[in-house]
Design a protein around this motif. Structure first.
Motif, mmCIF file in Angstrom:
data_model
loop_
_atom_site.group_PDB
_atom_site.id
_atom_site.type_symbol
_atom_site.label_atom_id
_atom_site.label_comp_id
_atom_site.label_asym_id
_atom_site.label_seq_id
_atom_site.Cartn_x
_atom_site.Cartn_y
_atom_site.Cartn_z
ATOM 1 N N ARG A 77 59.726 -24.003 28.059
ATOM 2 C CA ARG A 77 59.023 -22.721 28.114
ATOM 3 C C ARG A 77 57.541 -22.937 27.859
ATOM 4 O O ARG A 77 57.148 -23.678 26.966
ATOM 5 C CB ARG A 77 59.590 -21.756 27.074
ATOM 6 N N THR A 83 54.783 -19.049 39.494
ATOM 7 C CA THR A 83 56.175 -19.435 39.727
ATOM 8 C C THR A 83 56.203 -20.865 40.240
ATOM 9 O O THR A 83 55.615 -21.156 41.282
ATOM 10 C CB THR A 83 56.825 -18.498 40.762
ATOM 11 N N VAL A 111 64.210 -20.540 37.132
ATOM 12 C CA VAL A 111 63.043 -20.075 36.384
ATOM 13 C C VAL A 111 63.334 -18.668 35.881
ATOM 14 O O VAL A 111 63.850 -17.830 36.621
ATOM 15 C CB VAL A 111 61.781 -20.044 37.275
ATOM 16 N N ARG A 112 63.026 -18.426 34.617
ATOM 17 C CA ARG A 112 63.141 -17.097 34.029
ATOM 18 C C ARG A 112 61.742 -16.692 33.563
ATOM 19 O O ARG A 112 61.099 -17.402 32.792
ATOM 20 C CB ARG A 112 64.117 -17.126 32.848
ATOM 21 N N HIS A 113 61.269 -15.553 34.061
ATOM 22 C CA HIS A 113 59.933 -15.068 33.706
ATOM 23 C C HIS A 113 60.013 -14.171 32.480
ATOM 24 O O HIS A 113 60.999 -13.466 32.273
ATOM 25 C CB HIS A 113 59.313 -14.308 34.875
ATOM 26 N N LYS A 118 56.911 -18.326 31.127
ATOM 27 C CA LYS A 118 58.157 -18.550 31.862
ATOM 28 C C LYS A 118 58.945 -19.668 31.216
ATOM 29 O O LYS A 118 58.414 -20.455 30.440
ATOM 30 C CB LYS A 118 57.850 -18.907 33.308
#
Length: 133
Positions: A77, A83, A111-113, A118
């Motif tokens: 993270r 992105t 990918v988690r925003h 992120k």
């Protein structure tokens, strides 16, 4: 049984090596040594991306490992925006292979925003039996 360990790293080149050592130590503690080489390479690529593209100067990035009965999840993270894109570099390229390598090594990659930053994550399947310590 679910386990999790996390460590934060400063935005400097030595943190990539430290993140590899962290992954090695955790996987050894969890007796998942068959995953060490692939996950070390993967965290090296993801930590390098966080260092170069994700963590602004003066900020840190975090590496987290978590495990369930069947899987080990690696997360990196950072507080940067954008992105990450998995691209296929040509043979003459000197960079741009990190996400492609991670995608090839992991069972899943994503990918988690967040509101700020992120998390790039990779999931690995556990070996059928834990290794003796």
């Amino acid at each position: 049984m679910s386990l999790s360990q996390q460590r934060r790293f400063a935005r400097r080149k030595t943190s990539v090596r430290a993140s590899r050592d962290f992954v090695t130590d955790v996987l050894t503690e969890w007796r998942l040594t068959p995953l060490i080489e692939d996950m070390r390479l993967c965290v090296s690529e993801l930590a390098t991306n966080a260092l170069l593209h994700g963590a602004p100067p003066g900020r840190e990035f975090a590496v987290q490992l978590s495990t369930t009965d069947d899987l080990v999840r690696l997360e990196v993270r950072d507080s940067g925006d954008g992105t990450p894109v998995c691209r296929q570099p040509d043979s003459a390229s000197c960079s741009g292979r990190g996400l492609h390598i991670a995608h090839q090594l992991a069972a899943e990659l994503g990918v988690r925003h967040h509101t700020v930053g992120k998390t790039v994550w990779a999931v690995f399947k556990k070996p059928s039996t834990p290794q003796p310590s």
